[in-house]
Motif scaffolding. Structure first.
Motif, PDB file in Angstrom:
ATOM      1  N   PHE A 189       0.834  -1.199   0.000  1.00  0.00           N
ATOM      2  CA  PHE A 189       0.000   0.000   0.000  1.00  0.00           C
ATOM      3  C   PHE A 189       0.875   1.258   0.000  1.00  0.00           C
ATOM      4  O   PHE A 189       0.564   2.243  -0.680  1.00  0.00           O
ATOM      5  N   ALA A 190       1.963   1.235   0.762  1.00  0.00           N
ATOM      6  CA  ALA A 190       2.854   2.397   0.838  1.00  0.00           C
ATOM      7  C   ALA A 190       3.528   2.647  -0.511  1.00  0.00           C
ATOM      8  O   ALA A 190       3.687   3.801  -0.937  1.00  0.00           O
ATOM      9  N   GLU A 191       3.921   1.591  -1.177  1.00  0.00           N
ATOM     10  CA  GLU A 191       4.535   1.739  -2.503  1.00  0.00           C
ATOM     11  C   GLU A 191       3.542   2.376  -3.487  1.00  0.00           C
ATOM     12  O   GLU A 191       3.899   3.264  -4.269  1.00  0.00           O
ATOM     13  N   MET A 192       2.300   1.940  -3.421  1.00  0.00           N
ATOM     14  CA  MET A 192       1.274   2.516  -4.280  1.00  0.00           C
ATOM     15  C   MET A 192       1.065   3.994  -3.954  1.00  0.00           C
ATOM     16  O   MET A 192       0.906   4.830  -4.856  1.00  0.00           O
ATOM     17  N   ALA A 193       1.074   4.335  -2.664  1.00  0.00           N
ATOM     18  CA  ALA A 193       0.889   5.720  -2.254  1.00  0.00           C
ATOM     19  C   ALA A 193       1.989   6.614  -2.821  1.00  0.00           C
ATOM     20  O   ALA A 193       1.729   7.747  -3.255  1.00  0.00           O
ATOM     21  N   GLN A 194       3.197   6.115  -2.839  1.00  0.00           N
ATOM     22  CA  GLN A 194       4.297   6.887  -3.412  1.00  0.00           C
ATOM     23  C   GLN A 194       4.076   7.151  -4.903  1.00  0.00           C
ATOM     24  O   GLN A 194       4.340   8.256  -5.394  1.00  0.00           O
ATOM     25  N   ARG A 195       3.589   6.178  -5.603  1.00  0.00           N
ATOM     26  CA  ARG A 195       3.330   6.339  -7.036  1.00  0.00           C
ATOM     27  C   ARG A 195       2.199   7.338  -7.278  1.00  0.00           C
ATOM     28  O   ARG A 195       2.235   8.131  -8.225  1.00  0.00           O
ATOM     29  N   LEU A 196       1.190   7.329  -6.403  1.00  0.00           N
ATOM     30  CA  LEU A 196       0.086   8.284  -6.529  1.00  0.00           C
ATOM     31  C   LEU A 196       0.564   9.706  -6.239  1.00  0.00           C
ATOM     32  O   LEU A 196       0.123  10.666  -6.878  1.00  0.00           O
ATOM     33  N   GLU A 197       1.471   9.849  -5.272  1.00  0.00           N
ATOM     34  CA  GLU A 197       2.040  11.164  -4.982  1.00  0.00           C
ATOM     35  C   GLU A 197       2.821  11.669  -6.190  1.00  0.00           C
ATOM     36  O   GLU A 197       2.686  12.836  -6.594  1.00  0.00           O
ATOM     37  N   ASP A 198       3.612  10.803  -6.789  1.00  0.00           N
ATOM     38  CA  ASP A 198       4.377  11.180  -7.977  1.00  0.00           C
ATOM     39  C   ASP A 198       3.459  11.553  -9.142  1.00  0.00           C
ATOM     40  O   ASP A 198       3.817  12.372  -9.990  1.00  0.00           O
ATOM     41  N   MET A 199       2.271  10.969  -9.179  1.00  0.00           N
ATOM     42  CA  MET A 199       1.315  11.230 -10.257  1.00  0.00           C
ATOM     43  C   MET A 199       0.659  12.598 -10.117  1.00  0.00           C
ATOM     44  O   MET A 199       0.109  13.133 -11.077  1.00  0.00           O
ATOM     45  N   GLY A 200       0.713  13.186  -8.922  1.00  0.00           N
ATOM     46  CA  GLY A 200       0.145  14.520  -8.744  1.00  0.00           C
ATOM     47  C   GLY A 200      -0.984  14.618  -7.748  1.00  0.00           C
ATOM     48  O   GLY A 200      -1.661  15.656  -7.672  1.00  0.00           O
ATOM     49  N   ALA A 201      -1.208  13.585  -6.941  1.00  0.00           N
ATOM     50  CA  ALA A 201      -2.283  13.625  -5.944  1.00  0.00           C
ATOM     51  C   ALA A 201      -2.048  14.755  -4.941  1.00  0.00           C
ATOM     52  O   ALA A 201      -0.903  15.056  -4.579  1.00  0.00           O
ATOM     53  N   ASP A 202      -3.140  15.402  -4.505  1.00  0.00           N
ATOM     54  CA  ASP A 202      -3.061  16.468  -3.502  1.00  0.00           C
ATOM     55  C   ASP A 202      -3.205  15.919  -2.091  1.00  0.00           C
ATOM     56  O   ASP A 202      -2.630  16.460  -1.147  1.00  0.00           O
TER      57      ASP A 202
END
Length: 620
Positions: A163-176
């Motif tokens: 889940f943490a790895e996915m969160a990092q990818r979402l942050e890199d994608m531009g999530a606020d």
């Protein structure tokens, strides 16, 4: 990479009363007028946001309430000028049950922002990040807020590190912001603490926790998540809370009062709002069920809150509510067969409907829905774990599952849909409604055009019927086929009491309405205020009962959504003849043999039952 330390912070509240709470408790049936009546007070509370749209609200507005979901959004935007509006978006599925082309996704986001949406909570049911990328970029392009989700679940293939790895990818994608979306109430207090603490070490984004109180753990999990650094939580006003909904807003406000996490919300104002919804909830009693309370079995079954109330209502409509426990036991088995997908729409619908069919037909995978086949083809994305190869082969035969992003296989749809609708569409929003729910939208447009938008009744028909009990007491019900304005219905007829000019009053239950008719003879046409009603005994059926191999039947009661062949067409065993929608999922009906379509007894929009012949196939 951030190494944030946990620090004290004022907790922000998102109240779900206008979306997830009533979706979870009474099948998303709250009407817009009842939302607007309390909006002024909701707007003064000081919530971080109100969740008002998305999820099942779009479908339910069109299908059951006969409301325009876009108009609901515009009305709420006007009524809530000081509060951010939030919606739930299913990534490439938008608010529907399949993947839509990229141009539809972009246009849907654009029009949603234009009509008043501020925050898009975006998720993919399989946590396949490829399926949220276009939606995230579209929201950013329209200068709205992206709250990207990690769908939380437990299984042999899910871990906090994943889940943490996915969160990092979402942050890199531009999530606020990042949402831990626990749709089934599986997040235990110490798991919540550990997961949030891990995320705070990996990402800089504010963390929003969404859970349901299905297992009774939600409030405790919120407190531990807040202690670990979570900045935002979802709650529901107390009279619309707990069980399959979110934990009570007021309880969390009081629990945090006077602490560094104090929400600052006015408990007295919240009490007034709670009283309004306490009274209002009685209006929707018909749609509540015994399955929306706290039940620790949720920890095993893992059904999301919004699905429980809808599943109960759908089984009730199928006259199969007594099968609920069997269906709940079958769902984890189907989930394992499919590689442990998180159970959130649309995968919850795919798994839940397939499990229901497995129980109702008496044989596992005797009938396989179109959506189950698409899942095994990879058209929803990559399953988290390995699927059962035997079940997959039964579903898709020798076909290979895809490995690309599913939407890459879709051609642009918007222009074609606009042409198809023609003058029936009043605006772009109509085209988008049609793209998402073609048959449901067309029914809505037709009723709108005729000026006869009729929402489903709020009261059970049988409640009204019991009021006629004294009149019916002297005559046992009989079943007949009746025809009203050319449409045939199977009804139970009951009546008794006084005679009027030699005739006896009967009360006919037609499409959930009671019609009173004065019957003189059951074999002649009887004029009534509702039109001419032809009544005859059921020995002559509208559609013949299936008796031979070539008689094509539906696997489950439902509504015909498409017919793929015409009379005289040559077909081969296994060809799709028509589709029948049941429980919001489409089921393909196939020909059992090679031959010619001799007779078609149905048309699009017809309601059908499993014992009826829909088509007849004969050998050449």
């Amino acid at each position: 990479m951030s190494k944030n330390k946990t620090k004290n912070h004022r907790v922000k509240i998102t109240d779900t009363v206008l979306r997830d709470a009533h979706q979870s408790l009474f099948a998303t049936r709250m009407r817009t007028e009842d939302m607007l009546a309390i909006s002024e007070k909701l707007d003064k509370v000081g919530y971080y946001s109100l969740e008002v749209w998305g999820g099942a609200t779009f479908d339910t507005c069109l299908r059951f309430l006969r409301e325009d979901p876009w108009q609901r959004l515009r009305d709420l935007r006007k009524a809530l000028p000081n509060t951010k509006l939030q919606m739930l978006l299913r990534g490439q599925n938008l608010v529907g049950y399949r993947h839509y082309s990229d141009d539809v996704v972009r246009k849907f986001v654009e029009r949603s922002v234009k009509n008043g949406m501020d925050i898009f909570r975006i998720f993919d049911a399989l946590n396949d990040i490829r399926n949220v990328e276009v939606a995230v970029k579209a929201v950013k392009a329209n200068k709205a807020i992206v709250e990207a989700c990690v769908c939380y679940t437990t299984s042999p293939v899910h871990t906090h590190e994943g889940f943490a790895e996915m969160a990092q990818r979402l942050e890199d994608m531009g999530a606020d912001t990042l949402c831990i979306k626990d749709m089934a109430g599986l997040l235990t207090p110490y798991a919540a603490y550990d997961l949030v603490k891990l995320l705070k070490e990996k990402i800089k984004l504010p963390i929003h926790i969404h859970t349901h109180d299905s297992s009774g753990l939600a409030a405790m999990s919120y407190l531990k998540a807040i202690e670990a650094g979570a900045e935002m939580i979802d709650t529901a006003i107390s009279s619309m809370s707990s069980g399959t909904a979110q934990p009570p807003t007021e309880s969390l406000v009081e629990a945090l009062k006077g602490t560094p996490y104090d929400t600052g919300l006015d408990i007295a104002m919240l009490a007034d709002i709670a009283e309004y919804f306490r009274k209002l909830r009685k209006k929707y009693k018909r749609f509540e069920s015994e399955y929306t309370g706290i039940n620790t079995k949720t920890l095993v079954v893992q059904i999301p809150g919004g699905m429980i109330s809808n599943l109960a209502q759908q089984l009730k409509e199928q006259n199969a509510i007594d099968k609920m426990d069997e269906v709940l036991e079958e769902i984890p088995r189907v989930r394992k067969d499919m590689g442990y997908p998180p159970l959130v729409t649309p995968t919850s619908q795919v798994v839940g409907t397939q499990a229901t069919l497995n129980i109702l037909t008496g044989e596992r995978y005797k009938v396989i829905t179109s959506e189950t086949k698409n899942y095994f083809k990879g058209l929803y994305g990559n399953p988290p774990g390995k699927v059962d190869k035997k079940i997959q082969k039964k579903a898709i035969g020798s076909e290979e599952s895809i490995v690309c992003r599913p939407a890459d296989l879709l051609e642009p749809e918007l222009d074609k849909l606009t042409r198809d609708l023609g003058g029936r569409a009043k605006n772009t929003e109509d085209v988008l409604s049609y793209a998402l729910f073609p048959n449901v939208a067309l029914e809505y447009f037709e009723q709108r055009e005729s000026g006869k938008l009729e929402p489903e009744p709020l009261e059970e028909p049988k409640e009204a019927e019991t009021q006629q009990a004294p009149l019916m007491a002297n005559l046992a019900p009989s079943e007949f086929i009746i025809t009203v304005h050319g449409e045939s219905y199977r009804v139970k007829v009951a009546g008794a009491g006084h005679k009027v000019e030699g005739k006896r009053p009967f009360f006919l239950k037609i499409d959930n309405r009671l019609e009173e008719v004065m019957i003189e003879s059951l074999t002649e046409v009887i004029p009534t205020t509702a039109g001419e009603i032809e009544a005859r005994p059921t020995t002559t059926s509208v559609r013949p009962k299936a008796q031979k191999k070539g008689d094509v039947t539906a696997p489950i009661p439902g509504k015909v959504t498409s017919i793929k062949v015409s009379e005289g067409a040559k077909v081969s065993a296994g060809d799709t003849l028509l589709t029948v929608e049941a429980m919001k999922m489409e089921n393909e009906v196939h020909t059992p043999m090679d031959g010619v379509v001799k007779k078609i007894y149905v048309k699009v929009g017809d309601s059908v039952n499993p014992d009826e012949t829909l088509m007849v196939i004969e050998k050449e």
